[in-house]
Design a protein around this motif. Sequence first.
Motif, PDB file in Angstrom:
ATOM      1  N   TRP A 137     -13.369  63.291  -2.515  1.00  0.00           N
ATOM      2  CA  TRP A 137     -14.734  63.652  -3.369  1.00  0.00           C
ATOM      3  C   TRP A 137     -15.332  65.120  -2.870  1.00  0.00           C
ATOM      4  N   GLY A 138     -15.715  65.567  -3.795  1.00  0.00           N
ATOM      5  CA  GLY A 138     -16.578  66.878  -3.435  1.00  0.00           C
ATOM      6  C   GLY A 138     -17.831  66.787  -4.492  1.00  0.00           C
ATOM      7  N   PRO A 139     -18.973  67.344  -3.721  1.00  0.00           N
ATOM      8  CA  PRO A 139     -20.165  67.583  -4.598  1.00  0.00           C
ATOM      9  C   PRO A 139     -20.226  68.492  -5.809  1.00  0.00           C
ATOM     10  N   THR A 140     -19.143  69.330  -5.947  1.00  0.00           N
ATOM     11  CA  THR A 140     -19.185  70.234  -7.057  1.00  0.00           C
ATOM     12  C   THR A 140     -17.771  70.070  -7.774  1.00  0.00           C
ATOM     13  N   ALA A 141     -16.864  69.001  -7.481  1.00  0.00           N
ATOM     14  CA  ALA A 141     -15.498  68.997  -8.146  1.00  0.00           C
ATOM     15  C   ALA A 141     -15.757  68.339  -9.410  1.00  0.00           C
ATOM     16  N   LEU A 143     -16.909  68.689 -12.340  1.00  0.00           N
ATOM     17  CA  LEU A 143     -18.380  68.722 -12.917  1.00  0.00           C
ATOM     18  C   LEU A 143     -18.226  68.775 -14.505  1.00  0.00           C
ATOM     19  N   ARG A 145     -20.393  67.467 -18.512  1.00  0.00           N
ATOM     20  CA  ARG A 145     -21.617  67.277 -18.931  1.00  0.00           C
ATOM     21  C   ARG A 145     -21.898  65.800 -19.007  1.00  0.00           C
TER      22      ARG A 145
END
Length: 327
Positions: A137-141, A143, A145
Motif C-alpha cells: 500500500w502507498g498513500p499515492t498509489a 488514486l 476519483r
Amino acid sequence: MAQRLSVVATRRLPAPVEARLAELFDLRLPDEDRPTTRDDLLRAVADADVVVTTITDKVDAAVLARAGDRLKLIAHYGAGVDNIDVESARRRGILVSNTPGVTTDDTADMAIALMMAVTRRIPEGLSVMQQGAWEGWGPTAFLGRRMTGLRLGILGMGRIGQAIARRARAFGMEVHYHNRTRLRPATEEGLSATYHDSLDRMLARMDIVSVNCPHTPGTFHLLNARRLKLLKPGAVVINTSRGQVIDENALARGLESGEIAGAGLDVFENGVEINPRLRDLPNVVLLPHMGSATIEGRIEMGEKVILNIKTFADGHRPPDLVVPGLT
C-alpha cells in the motif's frame, strides 16, 4: 395439420430458447456459433419463412433483394436494428421485429461498472496483482476519483439512460442529460435530472459522459473531434450503446494527450476491429460487447423472439414490430 413455419436462426441461442423454437417451428440452426457469413445469410433469407437475426448480421438492401417469396418476418434477437434496412424490408412486404426493453437493467449495470472501473482504476490494480508486481500500500498509489458528487451527463435518455440515472443517484452523482426531446417534468423530477438543450454546453461541464443513444445517420460521430475537445481534462467517456456515435480516432487522440482522463467502451466503431490506439492505453477499459450478457437477459430476449414469431404465425401483428422511421 397446417405446415409449421420454417425458421432459420443465424446464431446459436440459449438452450431453453432453441428448445422452445424447435417445439413450435421447423427450426434450422448453425452447427457452431460464429458470426454469420454473407453467404450464410443469403441462404437463410432465400428459403425460410422467418429469419432470426442478431447484431452481427448485416441485412442490407442487397441481402433483402435475394430473399425468397416465403420470407415474411425478420425476428431480430436484439433491440437495436441499425444493422437491418428496415425500409427496404417494408417495401418487400417483410416485417421486422425486435426485443426492446429486455436488457435495460443489464446494460445500465454495465455502464455503472465501467464508470467505476475507469474512475477507480480497477483494471490497473488487477493487472498489478495478476503480474505479482504489487509492492504494498502507498498513500499515492492508484488514486482515482470519488463517484459521489461527480457530474454525469447522459447522452440519450431512453429506457437505458433513465436506468443509469437511477443508479447514478444512488451513488450520489449529479445527473444531467441531453435528449432529442425533453422528459416530462414528473419523470425529470423523479430522476433528479437536469436537462440541457445544448449538447455542447452539457459536455463542457461533465465529469463523466455516458453514451446511450442509438446509431442513426444523425448520431454518427455525434461525439466528434470538436465536441470531445469540449470535455474537461478530468472527464471520462463511457459507451454501452453503439460505437459509431464516437469518432474513435479523435477519442484516442484526446486520451493519449491527457485532454480526456479515461474511457470505458463496450462497443466499437468498427465492430470487432478494435482501434489499436485504444487497446494500448492504460486509462481505457475495453469490453467485448458484454452489456446484455446475462443469462436472464438473453433468455428473455429469446422469449420475445418466440412471442413475435408465434403472434405472426397466428395471423396477428408481432407485438414488437419495428416501424420504419421510428427506430
